[in-house]
Design a protein around this motif. Structure first.
Motif, PDB file in Angstrom:
ATOM      1  N   UNK A   6       0.827  -1.211   0.000  1.00  0.00           N
ATOM      2  CA  UNK A   6       0.000   0.000   0.000  1.00  0.00           C
ATOM      3  C   UNK A   6       0.862   1.263   0.000  1.00  0.00           C
ATOM      4  N   UNK A   7       1.878   1.299   0.845  1.00  0.00           N
ATOM      5  CA  UNK A   7       2.743   2.477   0.909  1.00  0.00           C
ATOM      6  C   UNK A   7       3.474   2.698  -0.414  1.00  0.00           C
ATOM      7  N   UNK A   8       3.881   1.608  -1.062  1.00  0.00           N
ATOM      8  CA  UNK A   8       4.535   1.726  -2.364  1.00  0.00           C
ATOM      9  C   UNK A   8       3.577   2.322  -3.390  1.00  0.00           C
ATOM     10  N   UNK A   9       2.323   1.870  -3.373  1.00  0.00           N
ATOM     11  CA  UNK A   9       1.339   2.403  -4.322  1.00  0.00           C
ATOM     12  C   UNK A   9       1.080   3.887  -4.067  1.00  0.00           C
ATOM     13  N   UNK A  10       1.016   4.276  -2.808  1.00  0.00           N
ATOM     14  CA  UNK A  10       0.815   5.685  -2.477  1.00  0.00           C
ATOM     15  C   UNK A  10       1.971   6.536  -3.006  1.00  0.00           C
ATOM     16  N   UNK A  11       3.192   6.052  -2.847  1.00  0.00           N
ATOM     17  CA  UNK A  11       4.362   6.784  -3.345  1.00  0.00           C
ATOM     18  C   UNK A  11       4.351   6.875  -4.865  1.00  0.00           C
ATOM     19  N   UNK A  12       3.950   5.804  -5.529  1.00  0.00           N
ATOM     20  CA  UNK A  12       3.932   5.800  -6.982  1.00  0.00           C
ATOM     21  C   UNK A  12       2.838   6.718  -7.520  1.00  0.00           C
ATOM     22  N   UNK A  13       1.726   6.811  -6.801  1.00  0.00           N
ATOM     23  CA  UNK A  13       0.680   7.774  -7.174  1.00  0.00           C
ATOM     24  C   UNK A  13       1.206   9.199  -7.007  1.00  0.00           C
ATOM     25  N   UNK A  14       1.879   9.460  -5.886  1.00  0.00           N
ATOM     26  CA  UNK A  14       2.413  10.798  -5.621  1.00  0.00           C
ATOM     27  C   UNK A  14       3.429  11.222  -6.670  1.00  0.00           C
ATOM     28  N   UNK A  15       4.165  10.260  -7.220  1.00  0.00           N
ATOM     29  CA  UNK A  15       5.188  10.563  -8.220  1.00  0.00           C
ATOM     30  C   UNK A  15       4.647  10.558  -9.647  1.00  0.00           C
ATOM     31  N   UNK A  16       3.396  10.173  -9.794  1.00  0.00           N
ATOM     32  CA  UNK A  16       2.806  10.157 -11.122  1.00  0.00           C
ATOM     33  C   UNK A  16       3.102   8.908 -11.927  1.00  0.00           C
ATOM     34  N   UNK A  17       3.644   7.874 -11.275  1.00  0.00           N
ATOM     35  CA  UNK A  17       3.922   6.624 -11.983  1.00  0.00           C
ATOM     36  C   UNK A  17       2.633   5.872 -12.303  1.00  0.00           C
TER      37      UNK A  17
END
Length: 232
Positions: A117-128
């Motif tokens: 979940x934390x990885x997905x949140x970071x990837x959303x924040x970065x626009x990935x």
């Protein structure tokens, strides 16, 4: 959008004799990229197999490799998005987590799910990836002793977590969604002998465990495609 996860664990979940337990995995947003990563990892393994000491091994597990060879295989993973849950075994609530096999399995599933979940949140924040994109998760973990219904429980829990459908009994609230349009989550347990990316995840998890034990985890944190969650 299908999000492919290939993951493994490292360490022994025994807080009396061990200090850390690691989940780690590779994240792919494209099947072709995933297949390319598999071929790259397998190609390097074939080169290492030319060494006499590795020829008879059924698979090149990280714990059986020389330091330099582990480093070489780890370098293959650095081109891809990766995540890890680091469990500090000295700090968990031993009585509740280790009360029985089911409570232990629930905690392990929770740790894996939280790291993802934390990885997905970071990837959303970065626009990935995009918050509102319909998503499906295709997750393969190295096989371990898990009841069949446990596999479905983990898949359902990940699905509800991503959608924001987990209810917190203490705060009487649901958690905010991570990827609210998630349509499905599939979890399969594979054999690392036949799946190169599970061996790659093993190398990644082993390296993170090594850095935790020797106090140099910060050397990995400057990698902008490695997302680490510390628990508890």
């Amino acid at each position: 959008m299908t999000i492919f996860i290939r993951a493994d664990e490292s360490g022994v979940f025994d807080p009396i004799h061990n200090d850390f337990f690691i989940f780690a995995g590779l994240i792919f947003l494209d099947r072709q990229e995933m297949e390319l990563a598999s071929r790259r990892f397998l190609s390097l393994e074939k080169k290492l197999r030319q060494k006499r000491k590795y020829r008879e091994l059924p698979e090149l597990k990280a714990t059986l490799l020389d330091h330099a060879d582990r480093r070489a295989l780890f370098s293959v993973t650095e081109s891809y998005s990766r995540f890890s849950s680091i469990i500090n075994l000295r700090k968990i609530d031993h009585k509740s987590v280790l009360a029985d096999k089911k409570s232990k399995q629930r905690y392990l599933d929770y740790a894996f799910k939280r790291g993802l979940k934390e990885a997905m949140k970071c990837m959303v924040a970065r626009g990935s990836i995009f918050f509102d994109d319909p998503a499906e998760f295709d997750i393969v973990l190295d096989e371990r002793t898990t009841a069949t219904n446990g596999k479905y429980d983990l898949a359902d829990s990940i699905l509800h977590e991503m959608r924001g459908e987990i209810y917190n009994m203490q705060t009487l609230q649901t958690y905010a969604p991570t990827l609210p349009a998630t349509r499905n989550a599939r979890v399969r347990y594979g054999n690392s002998e036949s799946e190169p990316l599970l061996r790659a995840a093993d190398v990644l998890a082993n390296r993170i465990l090594h850095e935790c034990r020797h106090g140099d985890i910060w050397s990995l944190l400057d990698k902008n495609n490695l997302f680490i969650l510390n628990l508890p």
